[in-house]
Motif scaffolding. Structure first.
Motif, PDB file in Angstrom:
ATOM      1  N   SER A 274       1.070   9.100  -6.824  1.00  0.00           N
ATOM      2  CA  SER A 274       0.094   8.044  -7.122  1.00  0.00           C
ATOM      3  C   SER A 274      -0.167   7.159  -5.899  1.00  0.00           C
ATOM      4  O   SER A 274       0.009   5.939  -5.921  1.00  0.00           O
ATOM      5  CB  SER A 274       0.598   7.186  -8.291  1.00  0.00           C
ATOM      6  OG  SER A 274      -0.403   6.285  -8.695  1.00  0.00           O
TER       7      SER A 274
ATOM      8  N   LYS B  85     -13.733   5.132   0.547  1.00  0.00           N
ATOM      9  CA  LYS B  85     -13.184   4.246  -0.474  1.00  0.00           C
ATOM     10  C   LYS B  85     -13.809   4.605  -1.810  1.00  0.00           C
ATOM     11  O   LYS B  85     -15.024   4.793  -1.910  1.00  0.00           O
ATOM     12  CB  LYS B  85     -13.488   2.781  -0.120  1.00  0.00           C
ATOM     13  CG  LYS B  85     -12.938   1.775  -1.123  1.00  0.00           C
ATOM     14  CD  LYS B  85     -13.269   0.356  -0.682  1.00  0.00           C
ATOM     15  CE  LYS B  85     -12.734  -0.667  -1.676  1.00  0.00           C
ATOM     16  NZ  LYS B  85     -13.069  -2.056  -1.258  1.00  0.00           N
TER      17      LYS B  85
ATOM     18  N   ASP C  80      -2.088   5.148  -2.827  1.00  0.00           N
ATOM     19  CA  ASP C  80      -3.284   4.326  -2.639  1.00  0.00           C
ATOM     20  C   ASP C  80      -4.131   4.817  -1.462  1.00  0.00           C
ATOM     21  O   ASP C  80      -5.349   4.624  -1.445  1.00  0.00           O
ATOM     22  CB  ASP C  80      -2.887   2.872  -2.360  1.00  0.00           C
ATOM     23  CG  ASP C  80      -2.064   2.272  -3.477  1.00  0.00           C
ATOM     24  OD1 ASP C  80      -2.492   2.327  -4.633  1.00  0.00           O
ATOM     25  OD2 ASP C  80      -0.962   1.753  -3.176  1.00  0.00           O
ATOM     26  N   LEU C  81      -3.471   5.399  -0.459  1.00  0.00           N
ATOM     27  CA  LEU C  81      -4.152   5.846   0.763  1.00  0.00           C
ATOM     28  C   LEU C  81      -3.647   7.209   1.176  1.00  0.00           C
ATOM     29  O   LEU C  81      -2.439   7.441   1.211  1.00  0.00           O
ATOM     30  CB  LEU C  81      -3.890   4.836   1.895  1.00  0.00           C
ATOM     31  CG  LEU C  81      -4.245   5.263   3.326  1.00  0.00           C
ATOM     32  CD1 LEU C  81      -5.750   5.455   3.491  1.00  0.00           C
ATOM     33  CD2 LEU C  81      -3.728   4.233   4.343  1.00  0.00           C
TER      34      LEU C  81
ATOM     35  N   LEU D 108       0.841  -1.193   0.000  1.00  0.00           N
ATOM     36  CA  LEU D 108       0.000   0.000   0.000  1.00  0.00           C
ATOM     37  C   LEU D 108       0.880   1.249   0.000  1.00  0.00           C
ATOM     38  O   LEU D 108       1.730   1.420   0.873  1.00  0.00           O
ATOM     39  CB  LEU D 108      -0.891  -0.025   1.240  1.00  0.00           C
ATOM     40  CG  LEU D 108      -2.119   0.867   1.283  1.00  0.00           C
ATOM     41  CD1 LEU D 108      -3.191   0.334   0.318  1.00  0.00           C
ATOM     42  CD2 LEU D 108      -2.690   0.906   2.703  1.00  0.00           C
ATOM     43  N   ARG D 109       0.678   2.111  -0.974  1.00  0.00           N
ATOM     44  CA  ARG D 109       1.425   3.368  -1.055  1.00  0.00           C
ATOM     45  C   ARG D 109       0.651   4.448  -0.290  1.00  0.00           C
ATOM     46  O   ARG D 109      -0.487   4.759  -0.631  1.00  0.00           O
ATOM     47  CB  ARG D 109       1.630   3.788  -2.509  1.00  0.00           C
ATOM     48  CG  ARG D 109       2.576   2.867  -3.276  1.00  0.00           C
ATOM     49  CD  ARG D 109       2.618   3.207  -4.755  1.00  0.00           C
ATOM     50  NE  ARG D 109       3.011   4.596  -5.003  1.00  0.00           N
ATOM     51  CZ  ARG D 109       4.268   5.041  -5.000  1.00  0.00           C
ATOM     52  NH1 ARG D 109       5.266   4.193  -4.750  1.00  0.00           N
ATOM     53  NH2 ARG D 109       4.542   6.315  -5.252  1.00  0.00           N
TER      54      ARG D 109
ATOM     55  N   SER E  37      -4.841  10.100 -10.792  1.00  0.00           N
ATOM     56  CA  SER E  37      -4.500   8.944  -9.943  1.00  0.00           C
ATOM     57  C   SER E  37      -4.997   9.189  -8.522  1.00  0.00           C
ATOM     58  O   SER E  37      -4.226   9.399  -7.592  1.00  0.00           O
ATOM     59  CB  SER E  37      -2.989   8.711  -9.948  1.00  0.00           C
ATOM     60  OG  SER E  37      -2.299   9.890  -9.541  1.00  0.00           O
TER      61      SER E  37
ATOM     62  N   PRO F  46      -6.484   8.598  -4.809  1.00  0.00           N
ATOM     63  CA  PRO F  46      -6.271   7.510  -3.844  1.00  0.00           C
ATOM     64  C   PRO F  46      -7.509   6.632  -3.740  1.00  0.00           C
ATOM     65  O   PRO F  46      -8.644   7.114  -3.827  1.00  0.00           O
ATOM     66  CB  PRO F  46      -6.013   8.260  -2.528  1.00  0.00           C
ATOM     67  CG  PRO F  46      -6.725   9.568  -2.707  1.00  0.00           C
ATOM     68  CD  PRO F  46      -6.570   9.917  -4.164  1.00  0.00           C
ATOM     69  N   LYS F  47      -7.284   5.336  -3.555  1.00  0.00           N
ATOM     70  CA  LYS F  47      -8.409   4.422  -3.387  1.00  0.00           C
ATOM     71  C   LYS F  47      -9.051   4.605  -2.017  1.00  0.00           C
ATOM     72  O   LYS F  47     -10.268   4.481  -1.872  1.00  0.00           O
ATOM     73  CB  LYS F  47      -7.932   2.978  -3.550  1.00  0.00           C
ATOM     74  CG  LYS F  47      -9.046   1.945  -3.440  1.00  0.00           C
ATOM     75  CD  LYS F  47      -8.523   0.527  -3.647  1.00  0.00           C
ATOM     76  CE  LYS F  47      -9.663  -0.488  -3.549  1.00  0.00           C
ATOM     77  NZ  LYS F  47      -9.181  -1.883  -3.750  1.00  0.00           N
ATOM     78  N   TYR F  48      -8.231   4.931  -1.011  1.00  0.00           N
ATOM     79  CA  TYR F  48      -8.701   5.064   0.359  1.00  0.00           C
ATOM     80  C   TYR F  48      -8.340   6.441   0.922  1.00  0.00           C
ATOM     81  O   TYR F  48      -7.291   7.001   0.589  1.00  0.00           O
ATOM     82  CB  TYR F  48      -8.061   4.013   1.276  1.00  0.00           C
ATOM     83  CG  TYR F  48      -8.238   2.581   0.852  1.00  0.00           C
ATOM     84  CD1 TYR F  48      -9.460   1.934   1.014  1.00  0.00           C
ATOM     85  CD2 TYR F  48      -7.177   1.860   0.312  1.00  0.00           C
ATOM     86  CE1 TYR F  48      -9.613   0.604   0.646  1.00  0.00           C
ATOM     87  CE2 TYR F  48      -7.318   0.536  -0.058  1.00  0.00           C
ATOM     88  CZ  TYR F  48      -8.547  -0.093   0.105  1.00  0.00           C
ATOM     89  OH  TYR F  48      -8.690  -1.403  -0.257  1.00  0.00           O
TER      90      TYR F  48
ATOM     91  N   TYR G 101       2.867  -1.868   3.784  1.00  0.00           N
ATOM     92  CA  TYR G 101       2.694  -0.508   3.265  1.00  0.00           C
ATOM     93  C   TYR G 101       4.051   0.173   3.103  1.00  0.00           C
ATOM     94  O   TYR G 101       5.067  -0.261   3.612  1.00  0.00           O
ATOM     95  CB  TYR G 101       1.824   0.318   4.212  1.00  0.00           C
ATOM     96  CG  TYR G 101       2.522   0.660   5.511  1.00  0.00           C
ATOM     97  CD1 TYR G 101       3.213   1.860   5.655  1.00  0.00           C
ATOM     98  CD2 TYR G 101       2.515  -0.231   6.578  1.00  0.00           C
ATOM     99  CE1 TYR G 101       3.877   2.162   6.832  1.00  0.00           C
ATOM    100  CE2 TYR G 101       3.179   0.068   7.762  1.00  0.00           C
ATOM    101  CZ  TYR G 101       3.854   1.267   7.880  1.00  0.00           C
ATOM    102  OH  TYR G 101       4.524   1.555   9.039  1.00  0.00           O
TER     103      TYR G 101
END
Length: 351
Positions: free
Chosen positions: A68, A168, A70-71, A3-4, A111, A113-115, A26
């Motif tokens: 980019s 999310k 993810d969280l 997890l980035r 890009s 974040p997903k979270y 992460y």
């Protein structure tokens, strides 16, 4: 998958510690904060992380695209929303970074974040900044859940009510997203880890009447919501102490005369304590509990003990050049690591 993570308004690294607690693999790609003292403490504990001492609104969009992440985790400045402050909300310049994130970054980012996980003070939920947050999330197809939670609900003997949001990115919004929840599930695994980190320290002499007075977890902790655990899982102040006695932090006669009538004083067998603020050690009233030792001395909780109550890991430390006053200020603006860990657990598995 690793997890980035971008840690925004990173402070002393509470979100980082919560990620460690979660056990998720992460990588912190950057921690961003303009407080040099907080950055010094962060760097001392996490020397491998790239810390950016820069205002968020000065970071161009292309850099966010490059990261980019993810969280995103964030604890934006709380002063514009606190009851003690002027409550200027979005008119307070300290919200500029948050507004920039919502209007100019998240809304334009390819890009995304997903979270997202956000923490702030009780009262943020009534602000224009809160409305901006929800509008931005809805416009960018995020499902989210909102919570008002305090560590004391999980048997941690400290009252620290905070607003939390987990989000999310997905196609359909959560139809219950507007409801502020005061309960959360899926925390048993982390509760076991917490008890392993701070095992019970039974023993020692104590006044049974004092123990009974302190046994009512919610009685004197306003804003505490429903206790979410069995009573036998509740932890004692004693479990978080470095030592019972500490002459360096004892109040002198002048301080005792000035502060005793407005202070909350607890013993090692208490199951609650008042919220510690950034003014602890400077002012008495409303800044946090004092501790009565087994020899009936009155002392402040040490910075390390407050960090323990915030569930920072045992190895977490303050560098020698950080004064107690500076440490108290950072802790007063910090968060509870365990509660964030629970929210991350739910974010990854439910939200």
């Amino acid at each position: 998958m690793v997890l980035r993570v971008l840690e925004l308004f990173s402070g002393m690294g509470g979100m980082h510690c919560a990620l460690d607690l979660s056990g998720r693999e992460y990588e912190i790609i950057a921690a961003i904060d303009i407080n040099p003292t907080a950055n010094l403490v962060y760097a001392s504990n996490f020397p491998e992380v790239s810390i950016i001492n820069r205002s968020i609104e000065t970071i161009p969009l292309k850099q966010w695209e490059k990261w980019s992440a993810d969280l995103w985790t964030m604890s934006p400045p709380c002063q514009p929303f606190t009851r003690q402050g002027k409550q200027e909300d979005l008119n307070d310049r300290r919200t500029d970074g948050f507004v920039h994130l919502m209007k100019n970054i998240l809304s334009q980012l390819n890009s995304k974040p997903k979270y997202i996980l956000l923490e702030n003070v009780f009262g943020f939920q009534n602000s224009d900044a809160h409305q901006l947050l929800l509008h931005t999330l809805q416009s960018n197809h995020y499902s989210y859940e909102q919570y008002l939670l305090s560590p004391i609900q999980f048997g941690i003997p400290n009252s620290r009510l905070r607003y939390y949001l987990i989000a999310k990115q997905q196609d359909q919004l959560n139809t219950n997203a507007s409801v502020l929840q005061t309960r959360i599930s899926n925390f048993d695994r982390l509760l076991t880890k917490l008890h392993e980190q701070f095992p019970s320290k039974c023993g020692g002499s104590y006044d049974k009447n004092s123990l009974h007075r302190n046994d009512q977890i919610t009685d004197q902790c306003s804003h505490s919501s429903e206790i979410l655990i069995d009573s036998n899982q509740s932890m004692l102040i004693n479990d978080f102490l470095v030592s019972n006695e500490n002459s360096e932090f004892e109040l002198d006669d002048k301080q005792l005369k000035r502060g005793l009538h407005v202070c909350d004083i607890i013993t090692c067998h208490a199951k609650r304590s008042f919220c510690f603020t950034k003014s602890y050690g400077k002012y008495f009233e409303g800044t946090g509990s004092l501790f009565r030792t087994e020899t009936d001395r009155i002392r402040y909780f040490t910075p390390k003990e407050i960090a323990n109550l915030h569930c920072f890991p045992q190895g977490y430390h303050f560098p020698e050049e950080i004064t107690n006053r500076q440490a108290y200020a950072l802790l007063g603006n910090s968060l509870n690591v365990f509660v964030i860990g629970v929210l991350l657990e739910n974010l990854f598995e439910r939200c």
